[in-house]
Each structure stands twice: as C-alpha cells, then as structure tokens.
Design a protein around this motif. Sequence first.
Motif, PDB file in Angstrom:
ATOM      1  N   GLN A   8      -8.920  -1.938  -1.463  1.00 54.12           N
ATOM      2  CA  GLN A   8      -9.552  -2.465  -0.569  1.00 54.12           C
ATOM      3  C   GLN A   8      -8.510  -0.907   0.493  1.00 54.12           C
ATOM      4  O   GLN A   8      -8.736  -1.134   2.118  1.00 54.12           O
ATOM      5  CB  GLN A   8      -8.772  -3.344   0.603  1.00 54.12           C
ATOM      6  CG  GLN A   8      -9.708  -4.275   0.286  1.00 54.12           C
ATOM      7  CD  GLN A   8      -8.757  -5.850   0.124  1.00 54.12           C
ATOM      8  OE1 GLN A   8      -8.175  -6.489   1.070  1.00 54.12           O
ATOM      9  NE2 GLN A   8      -9.238  -6.567  -0.420  1.00 54.12           N
ATOM     10  N   SER A   9      -7.648   0.120   0.017  1.00 55.78           N
ATOM     11  CA  SER A   9      -7.005   1.069   0.494  1.00 55.78           C
ATOM     12  C   SER A   9      -7.478   2.111   1.827  1.00 55.78           C
ATOM     13  O   SER A   9      -8.469   2.003   0.144  1.00 55.78           O
ATOM     14  CB  SER A   9      -5.526   1.121  -0.037  1.00 55.78           C
ATOM     15  OG  SER A   9      -4.377  -0.212  -0.338  1.00 55.78           O
ATOM     16  N   LYS A  10      -7.448   2.790   2.383  1.00 55.32           N
ATOM     17  CA  LYS A  10      -7.244   3.634   3.010  1.00 55.32           C
ATOM     18  C   LYS A  10      -7.078   5.298   2.306  1.00 55.32           C
ATOM     19  O   LYS A  10      -5.736   4.989   1.615  1.00 55.32           O
ATOM     20  CB  LYS A  10      -6.963   4.129   3.943  1.00 55.32           C
ATOM     21  CG  LYS A  10      -7.965   3.385   5.305  1.00 55.32           C
ATOM     22  CD  LYS A  10      -7.116   3.058   6.858  1.00 55.32           C
ATOM     23  CE  LYS A  10      -7.476   2.374   7.102  1.00 55.32           C
ATOM     24  NZ  LYS A  10      -6.895   2.013   8.923  1.00 55.32           N
ATOM     25  N   SER A  11      -7.869   5.733   1.930  1.00 57.81           N
ATOM     26  CA  SER A  11      -7.507   7.033   0.883  1.00 57.81           C
ATOM     27  C   SER A  11      -6.507   7.456   2.013  1.00 57.81           C
ATOM     28  O   SER A  11      -6.327   8.041   3.237  1.00 57.81           O
ATOM     29  CB  SER A  11      -8.291   8.088   0.755  1.00 57.81           C
ATOM     30  OG  SER A  11      -8.423   8.627   2.136  1.00 57.81           O
ATOM     31  N   ALA A  39      -1.918  -1.297   5.592  1.00 53.90           N
ATOM     32  CA  ALA A  39      -1.592  -1.568   6.316  1.00 53.90           C
ATOM     33  C   ALA A  39      -2.587  -2.114   6.843  1.00 53.90           C
ATOM     34  O   ALA A  39      -1.731  -3.795   6.570  1.00 53.90           O
ATOM     35  CB  ALA A  39      -1.187  -1.425   7.728  1.00 53.90           C
ATOM     36  N   GLU A  40      -3.920  -2.677   6.645  1.00 59.21           N
ATOM     37  CA  GLU A  40      -4.783  -3.911   7.242  1.00 59.21           C
ATOM     38  C   GLU A  40      -5.319  -4.226   5.272  1.00 59.21           C
ATOM     39  O   GLU A  40      -6.174  -5.119   5.824  1.00 59.21           O
ATOM     40  CB  GLU A  40      -6.012  -2.862   7.672  1.00 59.21           C
ATOM     41  CG  GLU A  40      -5.821  -2.474   8.993  1.00 59.21           C
ATOM     42  CD  GLU A  40      -6.665  -1.310   9.315  1.00 59.21           C
ATOM     43  OE1 GLU A  40      -7.972  -1.792   9.242  1.00 59.21           O
ATOM     44  OE2 GLU A  40      -6.477  -0.477  10.326  1.00 59.21           O
ATOM     45  N   VAL A  41      -4.986  -4.024   4.604  1.00 60.08           N
ATOM     46  CA  VAL A  41      -5.009  -5.085   3.253  1.00 60.08           C
ATOM     47  C   VAL A  41      -4.536  -5.881   3.298  1.00 60.08           C
ATOM     48  O   VAL A  41      -3.617  -6.986   3.605  1.00 60.08           O
ATOM     49  CB  VAL A  41      -4.421  -4.287   2.356  1.00 60.08           C
ATOM     50  CG1 VAL A  41      -4.905  -4.941   0.676  1.00 60.08           C
ATOM     51  CG2 VAL A  41      -4.880  -3.252   1.589  1.00 60.08           C
ATOM     52  N   ASP A  42      -6.123  -7.647   3.026  1.00 58.70           N
ATOM     53  CA  ASP A  42      -6.026  -8.605   3.246  1.00 58.70           C
ATOM     54  C   ASP A  42      -6.292  -9.256   1.838  1.00 58.70           C
ATOM     55  O   ASP A  42      -7.419  -9.642   1.648  1.00 58.70           O
ATOM     56  CB  ASP A  42      -6.072  -9.246   4.107  1.00 58.70           C
ATOM     57  CG  ASP A  42      -6.144 -10.943   5.221  1.00 58.70           C
ATOM     58  OD1 ASP A  42      -5.027 -11.665   3.875  1.00 58.70           O
ATOM     59  OD2 ASP A  42      -6.871 -11.358   5.446  1.00 58.70           O
ATOM     60  N   ILE A  43      -5.683  -9.862   0.658  1.00 59.57           N
ATOM     61  CA  ILE A  43      -5.793 -10.428  -0.307  1.00 59.57           C
ATOM     62  C   ILE A  43      -5.010 -11.986  -0.740  1.00 59.57           C
ATOM     63  O   ILE A  43      -4.529 -11.700   0.414  1.00 59.57           O
ATOM     64  CB  ILE A  43      -5.320  -9.655  -1.235  1.00 59.57           C
ATOM     65  CG1 ILE A  43      -6.135  -7.967  -1.279  1.00 59.57           C
ATOM     66  CG2 ILE A  43      -5.693 -10.394  -2.822  1.00 59.57           C
ATOM     67  CD1 ILE A  43      -5.105  -7.459  -2.586  1.00 59.57           C
TER      68      ILE A  43
END
Length: 306
Positions: A270-273, A138-142
């Motif tokens: 960037q993702s959370k586990s 959800a918070e990944v920004d590429i």
Amino acid sequence: MKKRKIALAACITGAIALTACNDDGNADNDSGEEIANIDGTSLTEEALTNELKNEFGPQLFNQMIQDTILRQQAEELDIGEEEVDSELEDMREQMGVEDDEQLLEMLQMQLQIPVDSIDELKEDFLLPQVVIQELSTAEVDITEEDKEDYYEENEEALTEVEVRHILVEDEETAEEVLSELEDGTSFEDAVEEYSQDTASVPEGGNVGSFPQEGHQMDENFAEAAFELDVGEISDPVESQMGYHIIEVLDRNETYEELEEEIESSLTQEQSKSPEEVVQELMENADIEITDSNYEDWLEEPGAMAM
C-alpha cells in the motif's frame, strides 16, 4: 538509489563550493587566476569552475531543491534525533557492523559513499530517508480483517523455517558427518570440524529463517528444509554448493507467529514509492526561480532522479 544520490551530491557540492570560494563574496570576480600550466597552456580557476558548473550544475541545483523540501518536511513532521538514530541502528544491523567507525569504513571503501562522519550520514542520507518512509506510509490503513484475509490466501507461502546446516564437498563426507551426529556428536562440533560455509560457522551453522516462497535459497536445500519437523536432521542434500546436513530449529506457520510479516507485506503493497513521494512534494512546493539564468535548470517533478 540513495548511494548514487550521495556520491553525486558530494562530488558536485564540492564543485559549487569551489566556485563560491573563488568568488570571495564578489560576483564580478573573473580574474582567471592560473591554477596550473601545462607545457605553456594556462589552466585557470575560472575555467575549472565553469566546467564543473556546466557538467554538474543542473543536477546539483535540482538535488538541492529536493533536499531543501525534504528538510522542510522533516520539520513539519517533527522528525527528531530519535527517529534518525533508530534508522542508523537499523543500518548497522543490516550491514553487520557494531560501531560507527566500521560503518563509515564500509560505506567509504565498499560502497564508495564519501561520508566523513556519522553526523554527515545522518543529515544528508538518513534524515531524508526517514522523511520519505513516513510520507510513503502516511495513507496506509491495514485492518485486522485485512491481515487475516492475507494469511488465509497465502498461508503456505508465508510459512517460515529457521535452519542450521553443515556444508561439505561430497556425499561420502556428508554420510560420515551424519553418522557422527547419530552417534552423539553435537551439531555445533560437527559444524566447527566439517562445514565449509565459513559465513555460518560462527553461528553454529545457523543461516536464519526464510519463507517457503520468495526465498533466495537453493531450491533443493529449501525443499528439504520444509519437509523436516522441528529438531529433525536431514539426510545429505545436494545443492550447487555441495552437500548439506540440515536441521530445522524453528517453524513459523500460525497467524500469530506471522502477523508481523503479514503487516509488513501489506504495508509495502500500500505504500507509495520514494519516487512518488518526491514527485508529489515537488508538485506541491512553491518553487520560484529568482535568477533567469537558472530557469531552464529546474526539471519537471516526474523527471527528477532519487
């Protein structure tokens, strides 16, 4: 991770269900009805359900709380049938099966996951998985600049080749196969006649694509493959499995060809586990234990198993 969750949940869900069934809506039911007699020693239903509760109760209690939170999140995220069906199709492809019956059989027989229907699989396994995947990214920004920088820094490692091969036992046979190819025998025919790699024979010897770094191929095999041009056939290459004749079918090395893989790699970084996602959900949930007998059962979020 998920396989263990399902197997455990199925086992202990049955145990608690048995307890509920025994109660028949009466919480004071302690009749101790006999369910077996072993050389004069009575085994009661009450003893069985108490044993199951003591053994599995805390684990199931926390798992049920986690599952409830994930289902609530599915509603908040408006995750519907389409997303879950897409995940189901991905699972079929990954496991190499074509229909639901084959998938269930593989899950039950090979992976020991006791799911009896596709609906159960979707509800108990795939829906929570989709929720966790969505929240983890959800918070990944590429940005485009991120991808281009990544490509410049990792260009050589990212390069992929798609290859097919013929695997034989010894170098003499490999030389014979190579000679036949040079005389005009098609690669597919040679695969059919000679190759001992039974998994790739139906695909004409194709073993798919793999990157220059981070692959699972034999090092001699990979090194030889990356030295070939597209359409070029190797001399015999020795590996731990025998001798290979390799042909490169395609090579992906430009930014445009590798952009999807680059974005996937950056997203993963960037993702959370899954553990982080569940821990955050547990910390933010308003969990009230209304029966004091179960206060000690609730685990701290960081200690919860997936």
